[in-house]
Enzyme design. Structure first.
Site, PDB file in Angstrom:
ATOM      1  CB  SER A   1      41.740  39.179  56.759  1.00  0.00           C
ATOM      2  OG  SER A   1      41.495  38.701  55.460  1.00  0.00           O
TER       3      SER A   1
ATOM      4  CE  LYS B   1      38.352  40.020  30.934  1.00  0.00           C
ATOM      5  NZ  LYS B   1      39.723  40.132  31.440  1.00  0.00           N
TER       6      LYS B   1
END
Length: 339
Positions: A167, A219
């Site tokens: 990763s 948001k």
């Protein structure tokens, strides 16, 4: 059974006491260090001396006096000839990066890279011994950017992986012009994952309301306490796909030989298979590579060390002791074996 119950209760009290002590120590460290910068210092060790000391110790144990004398005489003659010719050996700067989920080692890496870039030349080499299973996107993005500085300076960069570069770890590794992996190191995991629990139904069952107020449609998409919507899930997945696309583009930039869609599935491979998929260039341990380079180059190990206060050292020691205590008892209770 009664004895076991009493023992478990005693063990729980001991653990609670240790944790409480650690919390108090940590609070003291934070209070004392707040607003104060901890100084650091660059440590430089010549690895050639380390390898030479290993060889000398073995020679003294194996060779007789006449053989040792002849060996030392030959080495002295070779060194004298090298100085007389005026030839300069290439330099290899060795860095270590042991990554956690926050890529905390980037705090040292940035200073080490800055130091070596002030001296290194294109004929030199930088070797990074990298170990990381990945972590936060922005943290590993910064760590990768530090290695990119070396490439931009046109200084050869070699990345050695002995255990794992997955990763975010592979995001860093792919910047190397040459990637060297141990045969059974774990590589890949070119993907993005995010997960969080949601206790909304539990709160609702107990008539507990949780309000989330936002300004901006997205948001907040998924939350731990609020009720998640399908629209929020879709937006969250869209964000993950966007990050994954940037990840693939980044890897492709530095490893154009990869079949990116084939390897960017989130899977991991051992070094032997990773070589076939061109995730790495060579199978070799970092020890073998550096030992071979030491025969023809001057090796310098760089480590930027920060000075810890007494409170920090005590807190660190207590934390390590607690980790060992917990891991020991978990191992005894589970009796599991891992390969």
């Amino acid at each position: 059974m009664e004895f076991l119950a009493e023992y478990a209760g005693f063990l729980a009290k001991v653990v609670t006491l240790v944790v409480a002590v650690l919390v108090v120590l940590a609070a003291g460290v934070v209070a004392r260090s707040k607003g104060r910068k901890t100084p650091g210092q660059l440590q430089v060790d010549r690895l050639n001396d380390f390898y030479k000391a290993l060889r000398r110790r073995l020679e003294q144990a194996v060779l007789d006096k006449d053989q040792l004398k002849a060996q030392y005489k030959a080495e002295a003659k070779a060194e004298k000839l090298a100085k007389k010719s005026g030839a300069h050996k290439p330099r290899v700067f060795v860095l270590d990066f042991n990554g956690d989920i926050k890529a905390s080692a980037v705090d040292q890496l940035r200073h080490e890279v800055t130091a070596l870039l002030s001296l290194a030349k294109p004929q030199d080499e930088v070797v990074v011994r990298l170990e990381s299973g990945g972590g936060m996107v922005h943290s590993y993005g910064l760590a990768a950017s530090q290695l990119a500085r070396i490439r931009e300076a046109r200084i050869p960069l070699t990345v050695c992986i002995d255990k794992v570069a997955a990763s975010g770890g592979y995001m860093m590794a792919c910047i190397g012009e040459k990637i060297i992996s141990a045969p059974f190191a774990i590589l890949g995991s070119i993907g993005v994952v995010a997960q969080l629990p949601n206790v909304h139904r539990l709160l609702k069952k107990h008539n507990i309301d949780f309000e989330v107020l936002t300004a901006g449609e997205y948001k907040r998409t998924l939350t731990v306490f609020g009720e998640n919507t399908e629209k929020g899930r879709e937006k969250f997945q869209e964000d993950l796909e966007s990050i994954h696309g940037l990840f693939k583009g980044f890897v492709s930039r530095y490893r154009p030989q990869l079949q990116i869609e084939e390897v960017a599935t989130g899977e991991v491979w051992l070094g032997l298979a990773a070589l076939e998929k061109q995730l790495v260039d060579q199978l070799q341990t970092s020890d073998e590579y550096l030992a071979s380079r030491a025969r023809e180059a001057e090796l310098f190990h760089l480590h930027f060390a920060t000075k810890k206060t007494l409170q920090e050292r005590v807190g660190l020691a207590a934390g390590v002791a607690l980790d060992r205590f917990v891991l020991t008892w978990l191992g005894r209770l589970s009796q599991q074996r891992f390969w």
